[in-house]
Motif scaffolding. Structure first.
Motif, PDB file in Angstrom:
ATOM      1  N   SER A  51      -3.413  -4.224  11.981  1.00 54.09           N
ATOM      2  CA  SER A  51      -3.866  -5.146  11.036  1.00 54.09           C
ATOM      3  C   SER A  51      -4.680  -6.209  11.669  1.00 54.09           C
ATOM      4  O   SER A  51      -5.838  -6.626  11.499  1.00 54.09           O
ATOM      5  CB  SER A  51      -2.700  -5.539  10.125  1.00 54.09           C
ATOM      6  OG  SER A  51      -3.336  -6.489   9.207  1.00 54.09           O
ATOM      7  N   PRO A  80       0.810  -1.340   0.101  1.00 48.24           N
ATOM      8  CA  PRO A  80      -0.056  -0.104   0.033  1.00 48.24           C
ATOM      9  C   PRO A  80       0.735   1.328  -0.108  1.00 48.24           C
ATOM     10  O   PRO A  80       1.963   1.460   0.713  1.00 48.24           O
ATOM     11  CB  PRO A  80      -0.709  -0.058   1.169  1.00 48.24           C
ATOM     12  CG  PRO A  80      -0.772  -1.676   1.703  1.00 48.24           C
ATOM     13  CD  PRO A  80       0.593  -2.166   1.202  1.00 48.24           C
ATOM     14  N   PHE A  97      -4.770  -9.249   1.899  1.00 43.09           N
ATOM     15  CA  PHE A  97      -4.898  -7.977   2.041  1.00 43.09           C
ATOM     16  C   PHE A  97      -4.434  -7.770   3.487  1.00 43.09           C
ATOM     17  O   PHE A  97      -3.742  -6.559   3.767  1.00 43.09           O
ATOM     18  CB  PHE A  97      -6.005  -7.424   1.909  1.00 43.09           C
ATOM     19  CG  PHE A  97      -6.597  -7.198   0.485  1.00 43.09           C
ATOM     20  CD1 PHE A  97      -5.938  -7.801  -0.485  1.00 43.09           C
ATOM     21  CD2 PHE A  97      -7.505  -6.329  -0.036  1.00 43.09           C
ATOM     22  CE1 PHE A  97      -6.058  -7.548  -1.854  1.00 43.09           C
ATOM     23  CE2 PHE A  97      -7.851  -6.182  -1.301  1.00 43.09           C
ATOM     24  CZ  PHE A  97      -7.250  -6.640  -2.158  1.00 43.09           C
ATOM     25  N   ASN A  98      -4.922  -8.494   4.481  1.00 44.47           N
ATOM     26  CA  ASN A  98      -4.642  -8.036   5.992  1.00 44.47           C
ATOM     27  C   ASN A  98      -3.021  -8.269   6.092  1.00 44.47           C
ATOM     28  O   ASN A  98      -2.348  -7.601   6.743  1.00 44.47           O
ATOM     29  CB  ASN A  98      -5.245  -9.230   6.739  1.00 44.47           C
ATOM     30  CG  ASN A  98      -5.018  -9.029   8.329  1.00 44.47           C
ATOM     31  OD1 ASN A  98      -4.295  -9.429   8.873  1.00 44.47           O
ATOM     32  ND2 ASN A  98      -5.836  -8.001   8.780  1.00 44.47           N
ATOM     33  N   THR A 151     -11.286  -4.306   4.187  1.00 42.23           N
ATOM     34  CA  THR A 151     -11.677  -5.410   3.364  1.00 42.23           C
ATOM     35  C   THR A 151     -11.633  -6.460   3.707  1.00 42.23           C
ATOM     36  O   THR A 151     -12.219  -7.685   3.439  1.00 42.23           O
ATOM     37  CB  THR A 151     -11.155  -5.368   1.876  1.00 42.23           C
ATOM     38  OG1 THR A 151     -11.353  -4.006   1.231  1.00 42.23           O
ATOM     39  CG2 THR A 151     -11.339  -6.239   0.818  1.00 42.23           C
ATOM     40  N   SER A 152     -10.424  -7.014   4.507  1.00 40.84           N
ATOM     41  CA  SER A 152     -10.013  -8.311   4.926  1.00 40.84           C
ATOM     42  C   SER A 152     -10.907  -8.767   5.798  1.00 40.84           C
ATOM     43  O   SER A 152     -11.405  -9.744   5.923  1.00 40.84           O
ATOM     44  CB  SER A 152      -8.522  -8.211   5.628  1.00 40.84           C
ATOM     45  OG  SER A 152      -8.437  -7.734   6.720  1.00 40.84           O
ATOM     46  N   MET A 186      -7.647  -1.865   2.915  1.00 44.33           N
ATOM     47  CA  MET A 186      -7.288  -3.276   2.596  1.00 44.33           C
ATOM     48  C   MET A 186      -7.623  -3.971   3.891  1.00 44.33           C
ATOM     49  O   MET A 186      -8.143  -5.154   3.784  1.00 44.33           O
ATOM     50  CB  MET A 186      -5.563  -3.346   2.203  1.00 44.33           C
ATOM     51  CG  MET A 186      -5.403  -2.819   1.006  1.00 44.33           C
ATOM     52  SD  MET A 186      -3.754  -2.914   0.579  1.00 44.33           S
ATOM     53  CE  MET A 186      -3.537  -4.962   0.281  1.00 44.33           C
ATOM     54  N   ILE A 208      -4.992   3.483   1.753  1.00 41.10           N
ATOM     55  CA  ILE A 208      -5.173   2.364   1.056  1.00 41.10           C
ATOM     56  C   ILE A 208      -4.719   1.094   1.996  1.00 41.10           C
ATOM     57  O   ILE A 208      -5.483   0.129   1.877  1.00 41.10           O
ATOM     58  CB  ILE A 208      -3.799   2.285  -0.060  1.00 41.10           C
ATOM     59  CG1 ILE A 208      -4.354   3.383  -1.044  1.00 41.10           C
ATOM     60  CG2 ILE A 208      -4.208   0.856  -0.870  1.00 41.10           C
ATOM     61  CD1 ILE A 208      -5.774   3.499  -1.638  1.00 41.10           C
ATOM     62  N   ALA A 230      -1.208  -5.245   4.395  1.00 40.46           N
ATOM     63  CA  ALA A 230      -1.473  -3.817   4.944  1.00 40.46           C
ATOM     64  C   ALA A 230      -0.657  -3.954   6.027  1.00 40.46           C
ATOM     65  O   ALA A 230      -0.011  -2.859   6.691  1.00 40.46           O
ATOM     66  CB  ALA A 230      -2.748  -3.895   5.070  1.00 40.46           C
TER      67      ALA A 230
END
Length: 325
Positions: A273, A4, A260-261, A16-17, A13, A9, A264
């Protein structure tokens, strides 16, 4: 590899995760006439394929030493083996979680299992590396345990509505949660020691370990099922196309959330995270309550327990993040 470019961003992410982790099990809830043991083969294939897609795309953007193929060539063998072992442990935990969802529903299985995993993960991490505010960690663990107990009590009230309340499902949640809290140190080891794996490479070997271990764990449950009669692989090949597609799609959703997790967290901090990712059970509980009406007809006492469960679980997440941050 892609990372990211800014905090916004990275935050998107991580959110989203959490949504992905809390939503993938809806694909199983949508399956009709397809046993969870068969569904899980599709799911395991889906998480591995998705991890490969992301490794060869997002994980290979720079074509440098960190790109996927170059990284796995340079990484220590011990790191690869460690991640495969972590994948096998995760897979058993996740199989038990899906079985518990089959028996008790999303609103119960996810918070109980992942709440236990939060407790085990925090205690294990602190035992291996005493880092962070011990008081906040202790209070956070206590809040997580209270949330688990409250969710269990809410589930118990369903008996008064005439519905079956399975004690076996709660036992499965607890065992799943303990195992779910054990696999991450194997992956953390592989991404921080010697010649480490990148986040993209680690998820590929994590999901490969999960897929390969299906030939042990899932085959066992097919022969000695937790619910229903034993089955053979013939059921997989004669299963409904919708069941196969939903299983693969569930794996894709989980794979995106996991990559993603981890990516990020590499940029911001794993404490942030981890905390945002642990909001996934709240997402799953909302799906169970609002979309699948798992507590429809339940009395005010059940709703009171569930409301308190949300409060204590959120407190647990915030305290653990604060202790590590």
């Amino acid at each position: 590899m892609f990372t990211p470019p800014n905090l916004t961003i990275a935050l998107l992410m991580m959110i989203t995760s959490a949504i992905c982790w809390g939503s993938w099990a809806n694909t199983y809830k949508g399956v009709k006439n397809y046993r969870f043991e068969l569904f899980y083969w599709d799911y395991a294939i889906g998480i591995f394929l998705m991890s490969l897609v992301l490794a060869f795309t997002m994980g290979s953007t720079g074509h440098d030493a960190s790109s996927f193929l170059n990284n796995i060539q340079s990484a220590d063998t011990s790191n690869i083996v460690s991640t495969l072992v972590g994948g096998a442990i995760f897979n058993l935990a996740n199989l038990l979680l899906v079985a518990a969802i089959d028996m008790a529903g999303l609103a119960v299985a996810f918070p109980v299992s992942i709440g236990i995993a939060l407790v085990v993960g925090v205690m294990l991490s602190y035992a291996l590396q005493p880092k962070g505010n011990a008081l906040f960690l202790m209070i956070g663990v206590a809040c997580a345990l209270i949330a688990v107990i409250l969710d269990g009590k809410a589930y118990g009230t369903l008996a008064s509505t005439g519905r079956t309340v399975s004690r076996k499902s709660i036992t499965l949640c607890v065992v799943s949660g303990v195992l779910m809290g054990l696999w991450n140190p194997f992956v953390a080891y592989a991404t921080t020691r010697g010649n480490p794996l990148t986040p993209y490479s680690s998820i590929v070997f994590l999901t490969l370990g999960a897929l390969l271990s299906c030939f042990i764990w899932n085959v066992y449950f097919m022969k000695k099922p937790l619910v229903g009669e034993p089955m053979s692989f013939a059921g997989f090949f004669t299963g409904p196309p919708s069941g196969h597609l939903l299983g693969l799609f569930g794996g894709v959703i989980w794979g995106v959330g996991t990559v993603f997790n981890v990516v990020a967290g590499k940029v911001t901090s794993y404490a942030i995270s981890y905390a945002i990712g642990q909001a996934a059970p709240m997402v799953a509980a909302l799906w169970g309550l609002l979309a699948w009406k798992e507590f429809s007809g339940a009395g005010s006492r059940a709703k009171f327990y569930l409301a308190l469960m949300f409060v204590f679980y959120i407190l647990a997440i915030l305290l653990v993040a604060r202790a590590n941050g």
